[in-house]
Design an enzyme around this catalytic site. Structure first.
Site, PDB file in Angstrom:
ATOM      1  N   ASP A 171       0.829  -1.215   0.000  1.00  8.88           N
ATOM      2  CA  ASP A 171       0.000   0.000   0.000  1.00  8.88           C
ATOM      3  C   ASP A 171       0.858   1.258   0.000  1.00  8.88           C
ATOM      4  O   ASP A 171       0.608   2.201   0.748  1.00  8.88           O
ATOM      5  CB  ASP A 171      -0.948  -0.012   1.208  1.00  8.88           C
ATOM      6  N   ASP A 200      -1.799  -2.729  -3.909  1.00 12.65           N
ATOM      7  CA  ASP A 200      -2.095  -1.293  -3.894  1.00 12.65           C
ATOM      8  C   ASP A 200      -0.812  -0.515  -4.186  1.00 12.65           C
ATOM      9  O   ASP A 200      -0.032  -0.214  -3.285  1.00 12.65           O
ATOM     10  CB  ASP A 200      -2.740  -0.843  -2.581  1.00 12.65           C
ATOM     11  N   ASN A 237      -6.944  -3.769  -4.334  1.00  9.54           N
ATOM     12  CA  ASN A 237      -8.177  -3.148  -4.832  1.00  9.54           C
ATOM     13  C   ASN A 237      -7.895  -1.895  -5.662  1.00  9.54           C
ATOM     14  O   ASN A 237      -8.655  -1.562  -6.567  1.00  9.54           O
ATOM     15  CB  ASN A 237      -9.130  -2.822  -3.689  1.00  9.54           C
ATOM     16  N   HIS A 322      -3.784  -9.456  -0.836  1.00  5.66           N
ATOM     17  CA  HIS A 322      -3.926  -8.052  -0.444  1.00  5.66           C
ATOM     18  C   HIS A 322      -4.771  -7.888   0.815  1.00  5.66           C
ATOM     19  O   HIS A 322      -4.394  -7.173   1.745  1.00  5.66           O
ATOM     20  CB  HIS A 322      -4.524  -7.234  -1.586  1.00  5.66           C
ATOM     21  N   HIS A 332     -11.550  -1.947   7.301  1.00  5.89           N
ATOM     22  CA  HIS A 332     -11.631  -3.198   6.529  1.00  5.89           C
ATOM     23  C   HIS A 332     -11.904  -4.414   7.426  1.00  5.89           C
ATOM     24  O   HIS A 332     -11.564  -5.547   7.049  1.00  5.89           O
ATOM     25  CB  HIS A 332     -10.351  -3.430   5.707  1.00  5.89           C
ATOM     26  N   HIS A 359      -3.599  -3.804   2.609  1.00  3.27           N
ATOM     27  CA  HIS A 359      -4.961  -3.256   2.623  1.00  3.27           C
ATOM     28  C   HIS A 359      -5.243  -2.369   3.834  1.00  3.27           C
ATOM     29  O   HIS A 359      -5.736  -1.255   3.686  1.00  3.27           O
ATOM     30  CB  HIS A 359      -5.979  -4.398   2.528  1.00  3.27           C
ATOM     31  N   VAL A 360      -4.973  -2.868   5.018  1.00  2.00           N
ATOM     32  CA  VAL A 360      -5.136  -2.062   6.226  1.00  2.00           C
ATOM     33  C   VAL A 360      -3.854  -1.259   6.412  1.00  2.00           C
ATOM     34  O   VAL A 360      -2.765  -1.838   6.483  1.00  2.00           O
ATOM     35  CB  VAL A 360      -5.403  -2.958   7.452  1.00  2.00           C
ATOM     36  N   HIS A 361      -3.990   0.056   6.517  1.00  3.54           N
ATOM     37  CA  HIS A 361      -2.802   0.922   6.496  1.00  3.54           C
ATOM     38  C   HIS A 361      -2.183   1.034   7.883  1.00  3.54           C
ATOM     39  O   HIS A 361      -2.122   2.109   8.491  1.00  3.54           O
ATOM     40  CB  HIS A 361      -3.164   2.292   5.920  1.00  3.54           C
TER      41      HIS A 361
END
Ligand SMILES: [Fe+2]
Length: 472
Positions: A171, A200, A237, A322, A332, A359-361
């Site tokens: 990400d 990402d 995504n 991801h 999420h 995905h989770v920042h």
């Protein structure tokens, strides 16, 4: 006699209380850590288009956005990709082992794509094959007066005790924090040799009409690492770019044109899921945003791929995806649940060592747990310790413009070993067939500091009861 009995009973009582307290302490300790580190607030904005990291290399039609990835199943191939802005130019890669005067050449292909009102430059992909293992190669792309040279090092021959160091980035985006993450990774004395990228990439789709110019800036920004060591790509995504309202109904269009991966050597039918072997690791890349239910192409491929893994050859079985299956942040939350229901039993049965997701920042590391006994009616819906289960690590903390995920579910679930809302990167350092060391490095620390770390004991060799090989 009666006194002695009382004393004995009293001793038993205190022993019981002491043991109970001790167990309570152990239970408390196993509940995991939510870091108390408070990250300095910093608004996450993309670096401006005229930033030096986005600079177009000088010279007419100069190759830009150079990046490499593994080009075959075992590491003797490299896919070299680059873009020329003005005209197709040359598709050729010249390459030679360092200290050799013998120059080899490989011919690639060139393609373009359109996305809404954007037309890409000329995107070149060239697979270089039959390289020597464990060798430094120089390579050159471009033509005439505007050639550019880079280098890469091939991995050692695949084998069970081959040490190798992977970086973990996810990400990333293209903010000032993203820049710090890449710099931090490059300066890390652990010296990651290949990046496992968990999806990402550019976040171009956060701009109006998915402004693909931000794909180009991202390619130039990451070149300083991705041209010199392979980045193993996973789709997230933000790679979907599905936007039928602007005439773009084909998912993954910019991503699949720009980032080629070696999916055919692993008998995959899609670049969105594939596998490679590298050193002592077998790495399976999955797509969280493609069909993965039973009977789908991805499901069929994944389940047959697991049976092809040879842990005697590649003891370390790593899965990249991801969307995390285990995530205790509010952001999420539960998004990975359907994939967990479908795939967790396979991960446990085949003793996957570690699953990396993004995905989770933020950052999170799990205990070895599984939740595969639950069958809707038996009420066994809480994850429990499972020595055959992977460790799940969320490393979506590259630093993109959407900012940190800071809200966590409370209390911290017992399966969550460590979690912290900071940007950073990971290092997965394989020592031999039995031991690997994972460390997480937050951007605010000095490059050598491990904000979180864990020794991982290989799942396959642990259960094979082989004598452990000394960790160097
Ligand atoms: Fe994402």
């Amino acid at each position: 006699m009666g006194f002695k009995l009382y004393s004995f009973a009293g001793f038993s009582f205190y022993l019981f209380v002491g043991l109970t307290l001790h167990l309570q302490v152990l239970e408390f300790c196993s509940a995991g850590t939510t870091s108390s580190y408070v990250r300095k607030y910093n608004y996450d904005i993309d670096m401006p288009l005229d930033s030096d990291v986005f600079r177009v290399p000088p010279g007419y039609n100069a190759p830009q956005q150079v990046h490499i990835t593994q080009g075959d199943s075992e590491g003797r191939g490299v896919i070299v990709s680059w873009i020329t802005a003005d005209e197709p130019g040359s598709n050729i890669v010249l390459y030679w082992p360092e200290n050799s005067k013998h120059i080899f050449r490989a011919d690639g292909i060139v393609l373009t794509y359109k996305y809404y009102n954007y037309t890409s430059g000329f995107i070149h992909h060239c697979t270089v094959e039959d390289l020597e293992y464990d060798t430094k190669y120089n390579y050159e792309v471009g033509i005439g007066n505007t050639t550019r040279q880079f280098w890469f090092v091939t991995p050692p021959k695949v084998g069970p005790d081959v040490p190798y160091t992977f970086g973990l980035i996810g990400d990333l985006g293209q903010t000032f924090d993203s820049n710090t993450t890449v710099a931090h990774y490059q300066l890390n004395p652990a010296k990651g040799q290949t990046v496992l990228y968990v999806g990402d990439l550019s976040y171009a789709d956060d701009y109006p009409y998915h402004n693909n110019i931000r794909w180009d800036t991202w390619g130039r920004f990451t070149e300083r690492s991705a041209a010199y060591q392979p980045w193993i790509w996973t789709a997230g995504n933000h790679e979907i770019d599905f936007s039928p309202n602007i005439g773009e109904p084909k998912p993954f269009k910019p991503y699949t044109h720009r980032y080629f991966v070696p999916y055919r050597p692993s008998d995959s039918t899609s670049p969105l899921w594939y596998s490679i072997k590298r050193a002592s690791a077998h790495i399976i890349v999955m797509s969280s945003y493609s069909g993965y239910g039973k009977y789908t192409p991805q499901y069929k491929w994944f389940t047959s791929e697991l049976s092809r893994v040879n842990r005697n050859e590649t003891p370390w079985l790593i899965v990249l995806m991801h969307c995390p299956m285990y995530n205790s942040y509010e952001t999420h939350y539960m998004e990975g649940e359907t994939m967990r229901v479908m795939y967790e039993k396979w991960l446990v049965e085949y003793k996957v060592d570690v699953v990396f997701a993004g995905h989770v920042h933020s950052y999170e590391r799990s205990e070895r747990v599984s939740n595969i006994r639950y069958n809707i009616v038996n009420k066994r819906c809480t994850p429990t310790k499972d020595e055959s289960a992977p460790v799940y690590i969320t490393i979506g903390d590259g630093g993109n413009l959407e900012g940190l995920a800071t809200k966590m579910t409370e209390p911290q679930p017992e399966y969550s070993a460590y979690r912290e809302a900071s940007f950073g990167h990971g290092i997965f350092d394989v020592k031999n067939r039995t031991h690997a060391h994972f460390s997480w490095h937050r951007n605010q620390d000095g490059v050598a500091i491990e904000a979180d770390s864990v020794w991982l004991h290989n799942r396959y060799w642990k259960t094979m009861a082989e004598p452990s090989i000394a960790v160097s």
